[in-house]
Write an enzyme that holds these catalytic residues in place. Structure first.
Site, PDB file in Angstrom:
ATOM      1  N   HIS A 101       0.731  -1.230   0.144  1.00 26.60           N
ATOM      2  CA  HIS A 101      -0.047   0.019   0.061  1.00 26.60           C
ATOM      3  C   HIS A 101       0.894   1.402   0.045  1.00 26.60           C
ATOM      4  O   HIS A 101       1.756   1.266   0.474  1.00 26.60           O
ATOM      5  CB  HIS A 101      -1.066   0.175   1.290  1.00 26.60           C
ATOM      6  CG  HIS A 101      -0.232  -0.294   2.379  1.00 26.60           C
ATOM      7  ND1 HIS A 101       0.111  -1.494   2.938  1.00 26.60           N
ATOM      8  CD2 HIS A 101       0.272   0.733   3.433  1.00 26.60           C
ATOM      9  CE1 HIS A 101       0.784  -1.277   4.131  1.00 26.60           C
ATOM     10  NE2 HIS A 101       0.582   0.026   4.375  1.00 26.60           N
ATOM     11  N   HIS A 103       0.942   5.060   1.192  1.00 29.50           N
ATOM     12  CA  HIS A 103       0.374   6.001   1.876  1.00 29.50           C
ATOM     13  C   HIS A 103       0.158   7.486   0.987  1.00 29.50           C
ATOM     14  O   HIS A 103       1.348   7.956   0.451  1.00 29.50           O
ATOM     15  CB  HIS A 103       1.148   6.269   3.376  1.00 29.50           C
ATOM     16  CG  HIS A 103       1.201   5.256   4.263  1.00 29.50           C
ATOM     17  ND1 HIS A 103       0.212   5.185   5.303  1.00 29.50           N
ATOM     18  CD2 HIS A 103       1.637   4.032   4.288  1.00 29.50           C
ATOM     19  CE1 HIS A 103       0.205   4.031   5.980  1.00 29.50           C
ATOM     20  NE2 HIS A 103       1.478   3.305   5.213  1.00 29.50           N
TER      21      HIS A 103
HETATM   22  P1  5GP Z   1       1.955   0.402   7.423  1.00 30.80           P
HETATM   23  O1  5GP Z   1       2.395   0.509   8.814  1.00 30.80           O
HETATM   24  O2  5GP Z   1       1.610  -1.226   7.093  1.00 30.80           O
HETATM   25  O3  5GP Z   1       2.703   1.085   6.374  1.00 30.80           O
HETATM   26  O4  5GP Z   1       0.269   1.028   7.352  1.00 30.80           O
HETATM   27  C1  5GP Z   1      -0.885   0.325   7.492  1.00 30.80           C
HETATM   28  C2  5GP Z   1      -1.792   1.410   7.717  1.00 30.80           C
HETATM   29  O5  5GP Z   1      -3.340   0.616   7.366  1.00 30.80           O
HETATM   30  C3  5GP Z   1      -1.944   2.224   8.850  1.00 30.80           C
HETATM   31  O6  5GP Z   1      -1.961   3.580   8.739  1.00 30.80           O
HETATM   32  C4  5GP Z   1      -3.165   1.759   9.442  1.00 30.80           C
HETATM   33  O7  5GP Z   1      -3.791   2.888  10.153  1.00 30.80           O
HETATM   34  C5  5GP Z   1      -4.126   1.400   8.282  1.00 30.80           C
HETATM   35  N1  5GP Z   1      -4.871   0.323   8.603  1.00 30.80           N
HETATM   36  C6  5GP Z   1      -4.671  -0.926   9.118  1.00 30.80           C
HETATM   37  N2  5GP Z   1      -5.893  -1.582   9.545  1.00 30.80           N
HETATM   38  C7  5GP Z   1      -6.690  -1.002   8.619  1.00 30.80           C
HETATM   39  C8  5GP Z   1      -8.272  -1.139   8.287  1.00 30.80           C
HETATM   40  O8  5GP Z   1      -8.903  -2.162   8.542  1.00 30.80           O
HETATM   41  N3  5GP Z   1      -8.761  -0.304   7.416  1.00 30.80           N
HETATM   42  C9  5GP Z   1      -8.210   0.922   7.229  1.00 30.80           C
HETATM   43  N4  5GP Z   1      -8.975   1.978   6.451  1.00 30.80           N
HETATM   44  N5  5GP Z   1      -6.940   1.281   7.382  1.00 30.80           N
HETATM   45  C10 5GP Z   1      -6.209   0.188   8.101  1.00 30.80           C
END
Ligand code: 5GP
Ligand code: ZN
Length: 136
Positions: A101, A103
């Site tokens: 993903h 951001h």
């Molecule tokens: P990472 O730390 O893996 O780069 O980012 C994961 C992101 O996904 C975090 O910003 C977290 O808030 C978001 N996130 C985790 N679970 C969910 C979810 O079920 N729905 C949404 N919309 N965001 C999520």
């Protein structure tokens, strides 16, 4: 390809509802559930790739144009003053959901957030050695 038990596979493919900002055949862009600023969003490919190490080139090539389009639209609609675009790979880099993903983080002059990694301190010789390790 989807992966069983991957929450972002389910969200990207509409099996779990999300606050969708954009959708096409390859991607869904959703609002992050725990935003760091107003409008924090995530670009999710509909196919499962663990992270940048695994995403295929043709999907990867579509991510930045989509990020650009979203940044332009969101800046217009939200009136933000700047934008961070980033993605994390593996735990050490802050990845918590193991489905690629990107951001999208709108920034506001008064958002009191920061995006700072202090320099780790390297000599010219160390920089040369790093370059040699990568290109050698
Ligand atoms: P990472 O730390 O893996 O780069 O980012 C994961 C992101 O996904 C975090 O910003 C977290 O808030 C978001 N996130 C985790 N679970 C969910 C979810 O079920 N729905 C949404 N919309 N965001 C999520
Ligand atoms: Zn997935």
């Amino acid at each position: 390809m989807r992966e069983e038990d991957c929450i972002f596979c389910k969200i990207a493919n509409g099996e779990i509802p999300s606050r969708t900002l954009y959708e096409d055949d390859d991607f869904r862009v959703i609002l992050d559930l725990n935003p760091v600023t107003k409008g924090h969003a995530l670009i999710l490919p509909k196919d499962h790739y663990r992270n940048l190490y695994e995403i295929d080139d043709s999907t990867a090539a579509k991510v930045l144009p989509l990020a650009r389009k979203m940044a332009v639209t969101m800046t217009e609609k939200l009136g933000c003053d700047g934008f961070n675009v980033f993605q994390n790979n593996n735990e050490i880099a802050g990845q918590t959901v193991f489905h690629f993903h990107m951001h999208l983080v709108p920034r506001y002059d008064d958002d009191s957030q920061s995006f700072v990694m202090p320099p780790c301190g390297m000599t010219e010789e160390q920089l040369d050695a790093v370059r040699d390790a990568i290109v050698g």
